[in-house]
Design a protein around this motif. Structure first.
Motif, short mmCIF file in Angstrom:
data_model
loop_
_atom_site.label_atom_id
_atom_site.label_comp_id
_atom_site.label_asym_id
_atom_site.label_seq_id
_atom_site.Cartn_x
_atom_site.Cartn_y
_atom_site.Cartn_z
N PHE A 119 0.88 -1.17 0.00
CA PHE A 119 0.00 0.00 0.00
C PHE A 119 0.92 1.22 0.00
O PHE A 119 1.76 1.37 0.89
CB PHE A 119 -0.88 -0.02 1.26
N ILE A 121 0.71 5.44 -1.10
CA ILE A 121 -0.05 6.55 -1.72
C ILE A 121 0.78 7.31 -2.75
O ILE A 121 0.23 8.10 -3.52
CB ILE A 121 -0.61 7.53 -0.66
N ILE A 263 -6.10 -1.83 -9.01
CA ILE A 263 -5.25 -1.89 -7.81
C ILE A 263 -3.85 -2.30 -8.25
O ILE A 263 -3.63 -3.42 -8.74
CB ILE A 263 -5.82 -2.86 -6.77
N VAL A 298 -3.11 -6.61 -2.55
CA VAL A 298 -1.80 -6.69 -3.20
C VAL A 298 -0.94 -7.79 -2.54
O VAL A 298 -0.20 -8.50 -3.22
CB VAL A 298 -1.07 -5.32 -3.13
P1 ADP Z 1 -11.85 1.50 -4.58
O1 ADP Z 1 -11.25 2.82 -4.89
O2 ADP Z 1 -12.55 0.87 -5.72
O3 ADP Z 1 -12.65 1.51 -3.31
P2 ADP Z 1 -9.46 0.55 -3.31
O4 ADP Z 1 -9.84 1.01 -1.96
O5 ADP Z 1 -8.76 -0.76 -3.36
O6 ADP Z 1 -10.67 0.48 -4.30
O7 ADP Z 1 -8.51 1.65 -3.90
C1 ADP Z 1 -8.03 1.58 -5.21
C2 ADP Z 1 -7.52 2.94 -5.60
O8 ADP Z 1 -6.37 3.27 -4.82
C3 ADP Z 1 -7.08 3.03 -7.04
O9 ADP Z 1 -8.13 3.47 -7.87
C4 ADP Z 1 -5.93 4.02 -6.97
O10 ADP Z 1 -6.43 5.34 -6.95
C5 ADP Z 1 -5.29 3.74 -5.64
N1 ADP Z 1 -4.30 2.66 -5.63
C6 ADP Z 1 -4.11 1.66 -6.53
N2 ADP Z 1 -3.15 0.80 -6.14
C7 ADP Z 1 -2.72 1.27 -4.93
C8 ADP Z 1 -1.72 0.81 -4.00
N3 ADP Z 1 -1.02 -0.29 -4.22
N4 ADP Z 1 -1.53 1.54 -2.88
C9 ADP Z 1 -2.25 2.66 -2.64
N5 ADP Z 1 -3.19 3.14 -3.47
C10 ADP Z 1 -3.43 2.45 -4.61
#
Ligand code: ADP
Ligand code: MG
Length: 346
Positions: A119, A121, A263, A298
């Motif tokens: 995770f 940002i 993701i 992940v």
């Molecule tokens: P949703 O947004 O559909 O609720 P998530 O909570 O899993 O789903 O968040 C996915 C979003 O987070 C993606 O659209 C992107 O903006 C961001 N993201 C993608 N991969 C990661 C990651 N490995 N760590 C942090 N943020 C991520």
């Protein structure tokens, strides 16, 4: 224009299907003697917000307050809104903000460290290149991904008494925690009102505020990751907590016969391939439930379970073979309802 069209479509489907666009949704409220239920649908954070507030009289004013709370938060953490704190942070590499917002960034840093970077940002450059879920989504060239990856490093983000600083050229994206965070902000707001019982869904994150009357729990459906948006594979019986789901079906880009979800694995720059279709997290904090759902998606089951023990959070993992892994603290609250899935270990 496209955006407005999408929002209109979202609202229409919300009205018709009630549960459209939700990853986890509440099937019923299990109240014996129902008080007045005030409902409201709106769109914020790029998703449908469903509010159900239970009280002895109409609570439309509280519903409006909930919407305002979520939209205010969106105005702070949106990457696209030019007046937001995050927009300014990404543009200038630093920002002076309130302690509460800086604390969110700092807690993201802790989770980053605890999950070995699954995770992170600082994936902002990568996520805006892929842009999955938006009109201009595309599969970036390998070279672009390699270049963007050099800016992904959560350890370079620093906070100090409301000041936030990024590493050179970094961009942050709070998409993985925004909806869960909204649940926490809504809970803080509801605590200032006479309301004792409410269910607020913000896309894939749900706040179960208080208990149902007579200590009964709400039934929260876990979406079937291979089914339509109103199909579920199991039910959780819960109260007074937050539930967030991350799934590979929510935002998808199809290109050259291949599917790419939203993701990303911060190590590769490509959609995570840990063998999971979805992860649903249950814990007290909306922020944590959301961050952990992304992190665990992940990490996969084994590493994910380790992380959850540290945060005292519970989960339902669904893998690509339709095996369902439920953590110990949640087993008695979970019922499998679909024959297409098997509980791991049985
Ligand atoms: P949703 O947004 O559909 O609720 P998530 O909570 O899993 O789903 O968040 C996915 C979003 O987070 C993606 O659209 C992107 O903006 C961001 N993201 C993608 N991969 C990661 C990651 N490995 N760590 C942090 N943020 C991520
Ligand atoms: Mg998340």
């Amino acid at each position: 224009m496209e955006n407005r069209k999408t929002i209109k479509t979202l609202l229409v489907s919300a009205a018709v299907l009630l549960v459209a666009a939700l990853l986890v949704f509440v099937i019923n409220d299990s109240l014996d003697k129902k008080p007045v239920e005030t409902q409201k649908y709106c769109v914020a954070m790029g998703t449908v917000i469903t509010e159900k507030i239970y009280s002895d009289k109409d609570a439309s004013d509280v519903c409006d307050g909930v919407e305002k709370t979520i939209k205010n938060l969106e105005g702070v953490i949106s990457r696209r809104d030019e007046s937001s704190v995050i927009y300014s942070l990404n543009k200038n590499g630093k920002v002076k903000t309130d302690e509460k917002t800086a604390d969110v960034i700092s807690r993201c840093g802790e989770i980053y460290s605890d999950c070995g970077g699954a995770f992170d940002i600082t994936v902002g450059k990568l996520t805006s290149m892929w842009n999955i879920g938006e009109e201009n989504a595309r599969v970036p060239e390998e070279k672009e991904i390699k270049d963007a990856l050099t800016y992904v490093d959560g350890s370079l983000v620093k906070t100090n008494q409301g000041a936030v600083m990024l590493g050179e050229g970094q961009k942050v994206d709070l998409g993985a925690v925004g909806k869960g965070l909204a649940c926490d902000y809504v809970r803080d707001y509801l605590e200032t009102t006479p309301i004792k019982s409410a269910v607020i869904s913000v896309g894939g994150s749900v706040l179960l505020f208080g208990d149902s009357e007579k200590d009964k729990k709400w039934s929260v459906a876990v979406r079937d990751p291979s089914g339509e948006s109103d199909e579920y594979m199991g039910v959780l019986s819960l109260s007074d907590c937050c539930v967030s789901t991350s799934g590979d079906y929510e935002r998808v880009l199809e290109s050259d016969g291949k599917k790419y979800h939203h993701i990303l694995d911060p190590k590769t720059g490509y959609p995570s391939d840990s063998g999971l279709k979805s992860v649903t997290i249950v814990c007290d904090s909306g922020f944590l439930s959301d961050a952990l759902s992304t992190a665990c998606f992940v990490l996969g089951v084994k590493e994910g379970e380790k992380l959850l023990r540290k945060y005292n959070a519970e989960a339902v993992f669904i893998d690509n073979e339709n095996r369902v892994y439920v953590t110990d603290g949640l087993i008695s609250s979970f019922s499998l309802t679909s024959e297409g899935y098997t509980l791991a270990g049985e």
